[in-house]
Design a protein around this motif. Structure first.
Motif, PDB file in Angstrom:
ATOM      1  N   TYR A 169     -14.770  15.462 -18.066  1.00 14.25           N
ATOM      2  CA  TYR A 169     -15.917  15.893 -17.246  1.00 14.25           C
ATOM      3  C   TYR A 169     -15.592  17.249 -16.670  1.00 14.25           C
ATOM      4  N   SER A 172     -14.798  17.962 -13.012  1.00  8.38           N
ATOM      5  CA  SER A 172     -13.458  17.657 -12.503  1.00  8.38           C
ATOM      6  C   SER A 172     -12.565  18.886 -12.585  1.00  8.38           C
ATOM      7  N   PHE A 208     -23.176  10.281 -17.746  1.00 10.65           N
ATOM      8  CA  PHE A 208     -21.842  10.241 -17.150  1.00 10.65           C
ATOM      9  C   PHE A 208     -21.680   9.015 -16.260  1.00 10.65           C
ATOM     10  N   VAL A 212     -18.941   5.802 -16.446  1.00 10.71           N
ATOM     11  CA  VAL A 212     -18.082   5.432 -15.319  1.00 10.71           C
ATOM     12  C   VAL A 212     -18.340   3.990 -14.899  1.00 10.71           C
ATOM     13  N   TYR A 216     -14.991   3.764 -17.577  1.00  8.72           N
ATOM     14  CA  TYR A 216     -14.369   5.032 -17.962  1.00  8.72           C
ATOM     15  C   TYR A 216     -13.876   5.782 -16.732  1.00  8.72           C
ATOM     16  N   SER A 218     -13.030   9.333 -15.112  1.00  6.51           N
ATOM     17  CA  SER A 218     -13.319  10.756 -15.252  1.00  6.51           C
ATOM     18  C   SER A 218     -12.023  11.560 -15.136  1.00  6.51           C
TER      19      SER A 218
END
Length: 250
Positions: A169, A172, A208, A212, A216, A218
């Motif tokens: 991502y 991040s 996204f 998550v 998942y 990030s």
């Protein structure tokens, strides 16, 4: 020496190669002669050193012995899942991800993908990518040909069973996050990893968040923003260092 995959189990000291395409490539194109040596990987992932002893009109006969060369596969199974991009980038990802050790390469359609595949071309495109993976696996002396597949919906990645599920991502990276990936790779009992990568335009907020919500983590990939075709190769390199180079130093 060259290496080839054969779709059979080698169980004795002789291999009869009668696959037309492989025969044409090895005997007709490369003009190998009696006495030449090659490597073959059978369908159980065993590596054999082979000596060409006879050439017949439609088959070649090799004497084979199992090789004692070290295994070349990563200690963990890694899946790379990437949003669709241009043809040359997809082929590049397939080739280089194979060389770096991925066992599965998945392409998927997401909201901001710059390419979309119509249903009637999917099989042809996947077949082409699978051939690229096979050739790259042979060139890089892999024991496994990665499986290449296509998903028409990103949500199909929600329920995979990998031990470690990561989504790159870019926000991040922008926020300076540099340690979560390293922390995740220190987890004990990880045998399989999947890394998911969005298109150049990134994931939508909904895509996204869905990943998550389904487990998942990030991650950022260093302080720089990477291109879509660079990011999966970065992750594979980090995994190789963590599970191969660093472990061998300890």
């Amino acid at each position: 020496m060259e290496q080839y995959f054969v779709d059979q189990r080698i169980e004795n000291s002789q291999l009869i190669l009668d696959d037309k395409e492989q025969y044409r490539h090895i005997i007709t194109v490369l003009r190998h002669k009696v006495g030449d040596e090659l490597y073959f990987v059978d369908n159980t992932r065993k590596l054999f050193q082979a000596k060409l002893v006879d050439i017949q009109p439609e088959k070649a006969i090799f004497e084979v012995v199992e090789s004692k060369l070290s295994m070349t596969e990563l200690p963990v199974d890694v899946t790379i899942a990437c949003s669709l991009s241009k043809k040359d980038k997809i082929e590049w990802i397939t080739q280089k991800a194979t060389e770096l050790g991925a066992v599965k390469i998945v392409f998927f359609r997401s909201r901001y993908s710059i390419m979309n595949w119509k249903n009637n071309v999917v099989d042809k495109k996947v077949s082409r990518l699978q051939e690229i993976a096979k050739n790259a696996a042979q060139q890089s002396k892999r024991r496994v040909i990665p499986e290449v597949s296509y998903l028409s919906d990103l949500d199909q990645l929600n329920n995979v069973s990998n031990d470690l599920k990561l989504v790159a991502y870019e926000e991040s990276a922008k926020e300076g996050e540099t340690s979560i990936l390293a922390q995740q790779l220190q987890k004990v009992g990880v045998n399989s990893i999947i890394g998911v990568f969005g298109p150049e335009g990134g994931f939508s907020n909904e895509e996204f968040q869905s990943l998550v919500d389904h487990g998942y983590q990030s991650i950022g990939l260093g302080p720089r923003i990477l291109r879509a075709e660079t990011a999966p190769l970065y992750l594979l390199s980090v995994i190789s260092y963590n599970y191969e180079l660093r472990m061998n130093e300890e």
